[in-house]
Design a protein around this motif. Structure first.
Motif, short mmCIF file in Angstrom:
data_model
loop_
_atom_site.label_atom_id
_atom_site.label_comp_id
_atom_site.label_asym_id
_atom_site.label_seq_id
_atom_site.Cartn_x
_atom_site.Cartn_y
_atom_site.Cartn_z
N GLN A 1 0.99 -1.16 0.00
CA GLN A 1 -0.07 0.24 -0.18
C GLN A 1 0.95 1.34 -0.01
O GLN A 1 0.67 2.06 -0.67
CB GLN A 1 -0.81 -0.04 1.33
CG GLN A 1 -1.97 0.98 1.11
CD GLN A 1 -2.86 0.96 2.35
OE1 GLN A 1 -2.48 1.40 3.50
NE2 GLN A 1 -4.12 0.90 2.14
N LEU A 2 1.95 1.29 0.99
CA LEU A 2 2.64 2.49 0.95
C LEU A 2 3.38 2.76 -0.47
O LEU A 2 3.52 4.04 -0.72
CB LEU A 2 3.82 2.21 2.06
CG LEU A 2 3.34 2.28 3.60
CD1 LEU A 2 4.21 2.06 4.53
CD2 LEU A 2 2.66 3.85 3.66
N SER A 3 3.78 1.79 -0.96
CA SER A 3 4.62 1.65 -2.28
C SER A 3 3.74 2.33 -3.37
O SER A 3 4.33 3.06 -4.28
CB SER A 3 5.29 0.42 -2.81
OG SER A 3 4.22 -0.34 -3.20
N CYS A 4 2.32 2.23 -3.33
CA CYS A 4 1.37 3.00 -4.24
C CYS A 4 1.30 4.33 -3.87
O CYS A 4 0.55 4.96 -4.66
CB CYS A 4 0.20 2.24 -4.44
SG CYS A 4 0.35 0.45 -5.31
N TRP B 1 -8.04 19.17 5.37
CA TRP B 1 -7.68 19.04 4.07
C TRP B 1 -6.83 17.90 3.88
O TRP B 1 -5.51 17.83 4.22
CB TRP B 1 -7.16 20.13 3.84
CG TRP B 1 -6.73 20.44 2.23
CD1 TRP B 1 -7.09 19.77 1.20
CD2 TRP B 1 -5.64 21.25 1.74
NE1 TRP B 1 -6.28 20.05 0.04
CE2 TRP B 1 -5.49 21.17 0.47
CE3 TRP B 1 -4.86 22.45 2.33
CZ2 TRP B 1 -4.69 21.84 -0.65
CZ3 TRP B 1 -4.06 23.15 1.40
CH2 TRP B 1 -4.07 23.05 -0.05
N GLU B 2 -7.29 16.63 3.40
CA GLU B 2 -6.57 15.52 3.06
C GLU B 2 -6.66 15.23 1.51
O GLU B 2 -7.74 14.82 1.09
CB GLU B 2 -7.03 14.49 3.94
CG GLU B 2 -6.78 14.64 5.48
CD GLU B 2 -7.12 13.33 6.42
OE1 GLU B 2 -6.54 12.68 6.76
OE2 GLU B 2 -8.49 13.28 6.34
N VAL B 3 -5.57 15.48 0.70
CA VAL B 3 -5.50 15.20 -0.58
C VAL B 3 -5.63 13.58 -0.97
O VAL B 3 -5.12 12.93 -0.21
CB VAL B 3 -4.39 15.91 -1.29
CG1 VAL B 3 -4.28 15.34 -2.78
CG2 VAL B 3 -4.27 17.23 -0.94
N PRO B 4 -6.49 13.33 -1.88
CA PRO B 4 -6.43 11.83 -1.91
C PRO B 4 -5.45 11.14 -2.52
O PRO B 4 -4.67 11.73 -3.18
CB PRO B 4 -7.85 11.72 -2.95
CG PRO B 4 -7.63 12.93 -3.86
CD PRO B 4 -7.59 13.95 -2.66
N VAL B 5 -5.35 9.81 -2.05
CA VAL B 5 -3.77 9.09 -2.83
C VAL B 5 -4.41 8.19 -3.52
O VAL B 5 -5.58 7.75 -3.89
CB VAL B 5 -3.56 8.46 -1.45
CG1 VAL B 5 -2.76 9.45 -0.21
CG2 VAL B 5 -4.37 7.44 -0.47
N PRO B 6 -3.26 7.60 -4.37
CA PRO B 6 -3.57 6.98 -5.61
C PRO B 6 -4.37 5.40 -5.13
O PRO B 6 -4.90 4.98 -6.36
CB PRO B 6 -2.30 6.42 -6.17
CG PRO B 6 -1.36 7.75 -5.69
CD PRO B 6 -2.05 8.05 -4.43
N THR B 7 -4.20 4.86 -3.91
CA THR B 7 -4.90 3.96 -3.73
C THR B 7 -6.53 3.84 -3.52
O THR B 7 -7.08 2.73 -3.20
CB THR B 7 -4.37 3.17 -2.49
OG1 THR B 7 -4.15 4.00 -1.47
CG2 THR B 7 -2.80 2.83 -2.92
#
Length: 388
Positions: free
Chosen positions: A159-162, A364-370
């Protein structure tokens, strides 16, 4: 010189000492760190500022820092400088035992750092790299601790690697551990090395873990019992574009250009239809929007969900509903500079004041790729943005 270029000048060459006074002048909130206590079992050195300076010193002497690109060195420096920026605001002291804790300081630190670096004009991708590091900077200490836990080490590493660079995260974690007086520092440094080795075994030390396809990836991270290398069949469902960003960031304009003709689920539209001002009876507004979304999902129709979706918890409510109906989800995140955002909001016909808008930065939390099948970042652009 721009504010961002002034900040970049704070980053010393490898092996050199940072300018403590200049760092405090750039981020006055760090003055609180001087009087913020820590648990002596994990921080025998004392207050948060002493620890921060020790971390910076260790970081600047690490071989991995010396070998990093200049951009990665900047990212690491600001992540280290701000990794405990919110400890003063999250400190709790047990009234009976006197034990000191700072629960949630990593997540809150990422939010606080985002606001500070946004105002400086730090480039979006680099700023988010810093904030993602801060949000998880302790995970390499403990990821290997419970091999049978609900989130096994390989899940955490994948998960972190993504989301970020694992070599950069491991370097930050090593500096954080070396920059303290800790009872079990040797064991935790060993854990960081095990974290690195597992990432190498998974083929994601320096790149995202490969998945069979986007649906397999998003299903895996949402808890499905699937293996990354074998595709999971995707039932047909709605194709949904989920908009995300602060008010006045350009979501309506983006939808008009890039998703013309599609039905739109919008809290603002529902609010207008109900004749309510911003912040009034939001439960009724949400109920009306969700009912419209469910009808579109049942018919497997494509549509846009247009809302701020600013915090992780706000997005989770929407995403949980969409995935429950088998939707294919794309998140489109938009952003503007502080000056442009406030200018746009001031000119809009809205009941949301600029002061209230800035108050939203605390969530404010920007979405992450996962988070979805696809996440697009369109920051200050008129085009469709770029995946990250």
């Amino acid at each position: 010189m721009s504010p961002w270029n002034e900040l970049r000048a704070l980053v010393p060459a490898a092996g050199k000492a940072p300018d403590e006074a200049a760092c405090l002048a750039a981020f006055p909130v760090l003055e609180h760190a001087k009087t913020t206590p820590q648990d002596p079992r994990h921080h025998g050195e004392g207050d948060v500022w002493t620890h921060t300076l020790m971390v910076l010193d260790e970081l600047l002497h690490l071989t991995d820092y010396r070998a990093a690109s200049r951009e990665d060195q900047e990212t690491l420096f600001f992540a280290a400088l701000l990794h405990d920026v919110s400890k003063h605001a999250t400190t709790v002291v047990d009234p009976v035992t006197g034990a000191i804790g700072q629960p949630g300081h990593s997540r809150m630190g990422a939010i606080d750092a985002r606001g500070l670096l946004w105002e400086s004009g730090m480039p979006f991708a680099q700023r988010e790299a810093v904030c993602r590091l801060i949000a998880v900077h302790q995970l390499p200490f403990y990821a290997m601790a419970d091999l049978r836990g609900p989130r096994p080490p390989e899940f955490i590493v994948r998960q972190l690697s993504c989301r970020l660079s694992l070599p950069v995260l491991a370097t930050l974690a090593e500096a954080d551990m070396r920059g303290r007086l800790c009872e079990d520092s040797s064991r935790l440094l060993d854990n960081i090395e095990l974290f690195r080795e597992l990432a190498r075994e998974e083929g994601c030390y320096g790149q995202a873990r490969a998945f069979a396809d986007a649906h397999t990836r998003v299903s895996y991270f949402r808890g499905a019992d699937v293996h990354p290398d074998y595709p999971l069949f995707q039932e047909p469902g709605s194709r949904v574009t989920v908009m995300c960003g602060l008010p006045a960031s350009g979501k309506d304009s983006w939808v008009a250009v890039h998703r013309p003709g599609l039905p739109v689920v919008s809290f603002d539209d529902a609010r207008a239809e109900l004749g309510l001002a911003h912040g009034r009876n939001e439960g009724m507004v949400a109920h009306a929007a969700v009912d419209k979304a469910k009808a579109l999902l049942r018919s497997r129709s494509p549509f846009v969900w247009n809302a701020t979706h600013l915090s992780q918890s706000m997005r989770d409510k929407t995403l949980d509903l969409l995935f429950a109906y088998g939707a294919e989800v794309e998140i489109v995140y938009l952003e503007q500079s502080r000056t442009e955002l406030l200018r746009r909001n001031h000119r809009r016909d809205t009941s949301l004041s600029n002061k209230s808008l800035l108050g939203m930065l605390r969530k404010w939390e920007v979405p992450v790729p996962t988070e979805a099948h696809r996440v697009v970042y369109a920051c200050g652009k008129g085009d469709s943005g770029a995946d990250q």
